[in-house]
Design a protein around this motif. Sequence first.
Motif, mmCIF file in Angstrom:
data_model
loop_
_atom_site.group_PDB
_atom_site.id
_atom_site.type_symbol
_atom_site.label_atom_id
_atom_site.label_comp_id
_atom_site.label_asym_id
_atom_site.label_seq_id
_atom_site.Cartn_x
_atom_site.Cartn_y
_atom_site.Cartn_z
ATOM 1 N N ILE A 184 0.870 -1.180 0.000
ATOM 2 C CA ILE A 184 0.000 0.000 0.000
ATOM 3 C C ILE A 184 0.907 1.229 0.000
ATOM 4 O O ILE A 184 1.484 1.565 1.044
ATOM 5 C CB ILE A 184 -0.934 0.034 1.224
ATOM 6 N N PRO A 185 1.093 1.902 -1.125
ATOM 7 C CA PRO A 185 1.985 3.074 -1.161
ATOM 8 C C PRO A 185 1.504 4.166 -0.209
ATOM 9 O O PRO A 185 0.298 4.383 -0.043
ATOM 10 C CB PRO A 185 1.903 3.546 -2.622
ATOM 11 N N SER A 186 2.456 4.871 0.386
ATOM 12 C CA SER A 186 2.093 5.937 1.327
ATOM 13 C C SER A 186 1.271 7.028 0.636
ATOM 14 O O SER A 186 0.400 7.650 1.251
ATOM 15 C CB SER A 186 3.349 6.539 1.958
ATOM 16 N N ALA A 187 1.535 7.262 -0.676
ATOM 17 C CA ALA A 187 0.812 8.304 -1.405
ATOM 18 C C ALA A 187 -0.669 7.995 -1.543
ATOM 19 O O ALA A 187 -1.484 8.903 -1.751
ATOM 20 C CB ALA A 187 1.434 8.485 -2.794
ATOM 21 N N ASP A 188 -1.027 6.701 -1.429
ATOM 22 C CA ASP A 188 -2.443 6.320 -1.573
ATOM 23 C C ASP A 188 -3.230 6.437 -0.274
ATOM 24 O O ASP A 188 -4.467 6.415 -0.289
ATOM 25 C CB ASP A 188 -2.541 4.867 -2.057
ATOM 26 N N LYS A 189 -2.539 6.533 0.840
ATOM 27 C CA LYS A 189 -3.189 6.312 2.133
ATOM 28 C C LYS A 189 -4.285 7.329 2.447
ATOM 29 O O LYS A 189 -5.378 6.963 2.903
ATOM 30 C CB LYS A 189 -2.145 6.287 3.253
ATOM 31 N N LYS A 190 -4.013 8.602 2.212
ATOM 32 C CA LYS A 190 -4.984 9.640 2.583
ATOM 33 C C LYS A 190 -6.311 9.451 1.849
ATOM 34 O O LYS A 190 -7.392 9.468 2.457
ATOM 35 C CB LYS A 190 -4.404 11.021 2.294
ATOM 36 N N ASN A 191 -6.223 9.250 0.532
ATOM 37 C CA ASN A 191 -7.448 9.089 -0.254
ATOM 38 C C ASN A 191 -8.158 7.777 0.061
ATOM 39 O O ASN A 191 -9.394 7.712 0.056
ATOM 40 C CB ASN A 191 -7.130 9.182 -1.745
ATOM 41 N N LEU A 192 -7.368 6.731 0.316
ATOM 42 C CA LEU A 192 -7.977 5.444 0.659
ATOM 43 C C LEU A 192 -8.767 5.551 1.960
ATOM 44 O O LEU A 192 -9.871 5.005 2.075
ATOM 45 C CB LEU A 192 -6.895 4.360 0.773
ATOM 46 N N ARG A 193 -8.199 6.235 2.942
ATOM 47 C CA ARG A 193 -8.897 6.391 4.218
ATOM 48 C C ARG A 193 -10.218 7.133 4.023
ATOM 49 O O ARG A 193 -11.268 6.733 4.554
ATOM 50 C CB ARG A 193 -8.025 7.144 5.228
ATOM 51 N N LYS A 194 -10.154 8.194 3.254
ATOM 52 C CA LYS A 194 -11.364 8.984 3.014
ATOM 53 C C LYS A 194 -12.431 8.142 2.316
ATOM 54 O O LYS A 194 -13.624 8.164 2.689
ATOM 55 C CB LYS A 194 -11.022 10.203 2.170
ATOM 56 N N GLU A 195 -12.010 7.359 1.329
ATOM 57 C CA GLU A 195 -12.962 6.535 0.587
ATOM 58 C C GLU A 195 -13.550 5.438 1.468
ATOM 59 O O GLU A 195 -14.756 5.165 1.424
ATOM 60 C CB GLU A 195 -12.278 5.931 -0.638
ATOM 61 N N LEU A 196 -12.708 4.812 2.269
ATOM 62 C CA LEU A 196 -13.197 3.744 3.153
ATOM 63 C C LEU A 196 -14.188 4.294 4.173
ATOM 64 O O LEU A 196 -15.203 3.653 4.487
ATOM 65 C CB LEU A 196 -12.024 3.061 3.857
ATOM 66 N N GLU A 197 -13.899 5.461 4.708
ATOM 67 C CA GLU A 197 -14.778 6.034 5.726
ATOM 68 C C GLU A 197 -16.101 6.530 5.129
ATOM 69 O O GLU A 197 -17.174 6.293 5.691
ATOM 70 C CB GLU A 197 -14.052 7.171 6.444
ATOM 71 N N GLU A 198 -15.994 7.203 3.981
ATOM 72 C CA GLU A 198 -17.195 7.829 3.426
ATOM 73 C C GLU A 198 -18.047 6.869 2.602
ATOM 74 O O GLU A 198 -19.287 6.955 2.617
ATOM 75 C CB GLU A 198 -16.785 9.025 2.560
ATOM 76 N N SER A 199 -17.413 5.956 1.885
ATOM 77 C CA SER A 199 -18.169 5.078 0.978
ATOM 78 C C SER A 199 -18.453 3.704 1.566
ATOM 79 O O SER A 199 -19.420 3.046 1.164
ATOM 80 C CB SER A 199 -17.408 4.921 -0.346
ATOM 81 N N PHE A 200 -17.604 3.260 2.493
ATOM 82 C CA PHE A 200 -17.767 1.908 3.025
ATOM 83 C C PHE A 200 -18.096 1.888 4.516
ATOM 84 O O PHE A 200 -18.358 0.825 5.072
ATOM 85 C CB PHE A 200 -16.486 1.090 2.769
ATOM 86 N N GLY A 201 -18.068 3.047 5.165
ATOM 87 C CA GLY A 201 -18.397 3.103 6.591
ATOM 88 C C GLY A 201 -17.387 2.410 7.474
ATOM 89 O O GLY A 201 -17.724 1.965 8.584
ATOM 90 N N ILE A 202 -16.136 2.311 7.010
ATOM 91 C CA ILE A 202 -15.084 1.659 7.808
ATOM 92 C C ILE A 202 -14.224 2.746 8.432
ATOM 93 O O ILE A 202 -13.597 3.553 7.733
ATOM 94 C CB ILE A 202 -14.230 0.722 6.938
ATOM 95 N N SER A 203 -14.186 2.770 9.767
ATOM 96 C CA SER A 203 -13.426 3.781 10.498
ATOM 97 C C SER A 203 -13.040 3.216 11.855
ATOM 98 O O SER A 203 -13.457 2.115 12.235
ATOM 99 C CB SER A 203 -14.265 5.042 10.695
ATOM 100 N N VAL A 204 -12.260 3.996 12.596
ATOM 101 C CA VAL A 204 -11.897 3.580 13.950
ATOM 102 C C VAL A 204 -13.150 3.384 14.794
ATOM 103 O O VAL A 204 -13.276 2.412 15.549
ATOM 104 C CB VAL A 204 -10.961 4.632 14.602
#
Length: 454
Positions: free
Chosen positions: A234-254
């Motif tokens: 998982i490249p570090s450059a992808d992390k910010k956008n991946l987190r946003k997508e997981l939280e907003e589109s998939f409901g996955i968060s802490v």
Amino acid sequence: MSEREAKPKPKPKPKPKPKPKRLGVAEHLQEIKKITAGRECIYRGQSDAKWTLESGAERRVIWNVGPTVKQGTALQNCVQHHHKDLLDKAREKGFGFRDGRPLSDLELLAELQHFGAATCLLDFTTDPLVALYFALGEGEGTETGGRIFICPASSMPVIPVTGEQQEIEDRQKIEKIIGEGPMIWRPIMHGAAERRIIRQSGVFVINAREIMTESEITEKVAQIGDLEKITHPIPSADKKNLRKELEESFGISVQSLFIDLAGFAQNNHYQEDIVDPFIEFYRAETSFIIGDYDNAIKRLNKAIELRQEFPAAIENLGMVMRELGRRKQKNGRANEANDLFTEAINNFDKVIRMGVSSVGTFRNLGLTKFRKGDTEAAIADLKEAIKLDPTDIDSFRILGEIFRSKQNFAEARKYYTKALSLATAQNRPEETIIKIQRELDALGSEDDPPNTPS
């Protein structure tokens, strides 16, 4: 009119390198799907690609003892002893029951880990989305590349959770599991722990460190198809956008993956000190290896304080004191050296009185008495060691050294010759054989002995 010189053409500006394409959730899932090829797998996401598959208990032991504990079976032994101590203390506090039923070792460890304790259980998930979220990390973890470990579920045995209660408890005893290779455990939990496991699609893997070595992770030797050694970066450059997508589109968060924590387990975080005689024993060994003899003595004394009948610690304490005494003797501090030799001898004698001595105990005792200057007593102890083990090379060598110091070259030659014969028969390393041969050659022959002992 002179012809004008042609102006040189300006060099074309280098084209900017195209930025690497950032992948979204769907693209990462597609790459993972290529690896799994439709097979049932379990996943673990880690925010730093350099991290190995180490459980919290293993990290806690390494943090307490030092990296040398990774060698041989030391780490496995420490983890097993630590778990026995952790389980005993938890049961003393009344945490060993649920709904009037006693919990097995693994069930109790799962309860403790749910509240933050460092255990041998390593969280995996059957949901690659959950693994992807954990690979993103928090804080500083977002600045480095992450990694998802992908393992086929069929590659590891599954620890049973149903059947007769006694059988389940026996199969889940910690001493029958640690060091027995990677295993999957899908616990039946209740309350908050159950909700968290369900939400994370969680399973536990025990002995996960054996799945992939550090060199295999570093060298990326895995190939598609060799599923037990597959990871997805998982490249570090992808992390910010991946987190946003997981939280907003998939409901996955802490907030959706974690429910609660509690006090007892927090006190067993992997960076907390382990108060255990076995751990202190290995801490002392680490200190001795790096030459910190004072700290080694402190740690061994602590181990003996925690467990008075600990012959290995008592004998090691004697060995450390002898080595420290030898160094002080070499530096001209004879009185301090003599005191240390006396304390070392007392420790070896104590082990012998406990009835658990070995050839090494008598050899250590003899060598220490020799260093102190009591050669006759040293000879008696070393001969006792040879009675216990007539093939003990070191005892013969020390006897050779003693008789050489007494200028009894014939006896010295006899013992060095025996040591050389044993070393050759036992296929000892070449440097050992050469060293003994040099010690023997230094004695000269019967017709031409050395003038003075060296």
